[in-house]
Design a protein around this motif. Structure first.
Motif, short mmCIF file in Angstrom:
data_model
loop_
_atom_site.label_atom_id
_atom_site.label_comp_id
_atom_site.label_asym_id
_atom_site.label_seq_id
_atom_site.Cartn_x
_atom_site.Cartn_y
_atom_site.Cartn_z
N GLN A 257 117.53 -13.82 23.07
CA GLN A 257 116.69 -13.33 21.97
C GLN A 257 115.49 -14.23 21.77
OE1 GLN A 257 117.60 -10.53 20.01
NE2 GLN A 257 119.04 -10.33 21.70
N CYS A 258 115.72 -15.54 21.85
CA CYS A 258 114.63 -16.48 21.58
C CYS A 258 114.21 -17.16 22.87
CB CYS A 258 115.06 -17.51 20.55
SG CYS A 258 113.80 -18.78 20.29
N PRO A 259 113.00 -16.86 23.34
CA PRO A 259 112.56 -17.45 24.60
C PRO A 259 112.32 -18.95 24.50
CG PRO A 259 110.80 -16.15 23.59
CD PRO A 259 112.02 -15.96 22.74
N LEU A 260 112.15 -19.47 23.29
CA LEU A 260 111.85 -20.90 23.14
C LEU A 260 113.08 -21.76 23.42
CD1 LEU A 260 109.67 -20.79 19.91
CD2 LEU A 260 108.90 -20.99 22.27
N CYS A 261 114.21 -21.38 22.81
CA CYS A 261 115.39 -22.23 22.94
C CYS A 261 116.50 -21.54 23.73
CB CYS A 261 115.92 -22.61 21.56
SG CYS A 261 116.61 -21.22 20.65
N ARG A 262 116.24 -20.35 24.24
CA ARG A 262 117.25 -19.57 24.94
C ARG A 262 118.54 -19.48 24.14
NH1 ARG A 262 116.50 -19.95 31.26
NH2 ARG A 262 114.28 -19.50 31.26
N VAL B 293 112.38 -23.08 15.96
CA VAL B 293 111.93 -22.29 14.80
C VAL B 293 112.91 -21.18 14.45
CG1 VAL B 293 109.45 -22.65 14.77
CG2 VAL B 293 110.40 -20.97 16.34
N CYS B 294 113.57 -20.62 15.48
CA CYS B 294 114.50 -19.51 15.18
C CYS B 294 115.68 -20.01 14.37
CB CYS B 294 114.94 -18.80 16.46
SG CYS B 294 116.14 -19.71 17.44
N LEU B 295 116.13 -21.22 14.64
CA LEU B 295 117.25 -21.79 13.86
C LEU B 295 116.78 -22.12 12.45
CD1 LEU B 295 120.16 -22.85 13.69
CD2 LEU B 295 119.37 -25.01 14.62
ZN LIG Z 1 115.01 -20.48 19.30
#
Ligand SMILES: [Zn+2]
Length: 333
Positions: free
Chosen positions: A102-107, A121-123
């Motif tokens: 879902q989140c390409p930044l942190c996988r 950021v998603c967390l």
């Molecule tokens: Zn993330």
């Protein structure tokens, strides 16, 4: 309020569940692609063989490990190129068999950065939204655009105008929905909803909050009263630093009922100015409801606050007009 540690733990376990779901989805896609194309099935099998024999080879002769692994990577790259071509050939996207997240930044791990491990950021968003949903946002599942009923607003002309209150509120609702749908985190465009109580301001602000939240942004909805309380505690007791950071850093800050908070000497005006000015400098938006008109904002707070809340380049000011709909509804029975 919930404890932040618990909320972080909950958010991390939600990410763990997400990673498990991602793996299921990857497995399902492999099966689907292999069923569509025997060539894909063969290539996947081949890739696995290359991978395992490479691993075995590297273990068997550590001196040659580097060479073995380079060789393996070359073969895998070739297979991947063939796979992409095959996938497109059978009508699937060429990235179909790549890792899903879902989140390409942190996988979907919740953390980014090497060597300094930082929350993604998603967390941060997930934590903030959980924290503030526990109290500030209770109204949101009831107060959203889908639940908006314009028929509770009188269909008679507003005093001194041609338009009816219902037409007026419909326009306000359209504006707010468009605002929420096009909201961007660092665009810094806000809304000031002002007017007497009972005209639908808070309801529309909650609609905006709910929609922006659904779109994946972090949103804090807080009454002006609570905001000043939070700032006061922070200022005098150095507690609440995290809440103050949330107020400054969330994508959208919604302040309800500005003007109803206590005017504490040395606190209210400076705290409010701090929040509004810091967010403005960072290009972050505020949505504010208030019973004060713009003149009163200047008078009650100070020029700097009044100017920032009504600045036409950054704020859309909507003066609500009409009769209190709660009284109107009561009269209708
Ligand atoms: Zn993330």
């Amino acid at each position: 309020m919930l404890s932040r540690e618990n909320v972080v733990r909950e958010a991390l376990s939600a990410l763990e569940a997400q990673r498990a779901a991602n793996m299921m989805e990857e497995k399902r896609r492999r099966a689907e692609a292999a069923q569509k194309s025997p060539a894909v099935a063969r290539l996947l099998e081949r890739r696995e063989q290359v991978f395992f024999s490479g691993m075995r080879g590297a273990f068997a002769s550590p001196a040659k490990a580097k060479e073995v692994s380079q060789n393996m990577q070359q073969q895998i790259a070739q297979i991947n190129a063939q796979l992409r071509a095959e996938l497109m050939g059978c009508g699937l996207p060429e990235t179909y068999l790549q890792p899903v997240y879902q989140c390409p930044l942190c996988r979907d791990t919740g953390y980014v950065g090497e060597p300094v491990h930082e929350q993604c950021v998603c967390l941060k968003r997930a934590v903030m939204n959980r924290l503030y949903q526990s109290e500030g946002l209770q109204g949101l599942e009831r107060e959203n655009f889908a639940a908006f009923r314009e028929e509770i607003f009188p269909d008679t002309p507003i005093e001194g105008r041609k338009t009816s209150q219902r037409t007026f509120i419909r326009k306000c609702r359209e504006f707010c929905e468009e605002y929420a749908d096009s909201f961007a985190a660092d665009a810094g465009q806000g809304v000031l909803l002002c007017g007497r109580s009972g005209l639908g301001k808070t309801f529309l602000m909650n609609c905006i909050a709910q929609r922006v939240l659904e779109r994946g942004f972090s949103v804090v909805v807080i009454s002006a009263y609570k905001l000043i309380e939070t700032m006061r505690r922070y200022q005098f007791g150095d507690e609440g630093l995290e809440q103050v950071q949330d107020l400054l850093s969330c994508d959208l800050l919604c302040i309800d009922d500005l003007g109803s908070e206590p005017m504490l000497r040395g606190v209210t005006v400076s705290a409010l100015y701090h929040i509004i000015n810091e967010r403005r400098n960072a290009g972050k938006a505020v949505v504010v409801t208030t019973n004060c008109d713009s003149d009163l904002l200047y008078e009650k707070y100070d020029d700097r606050i009044g100017a920032r809340l009504t600045d036409p380049s950054r704020m859309k000011v909507i003066p609500f007009v009409g009769v209190d709909v709660r009284r109107f509804a009561a009269q209708k029975g």
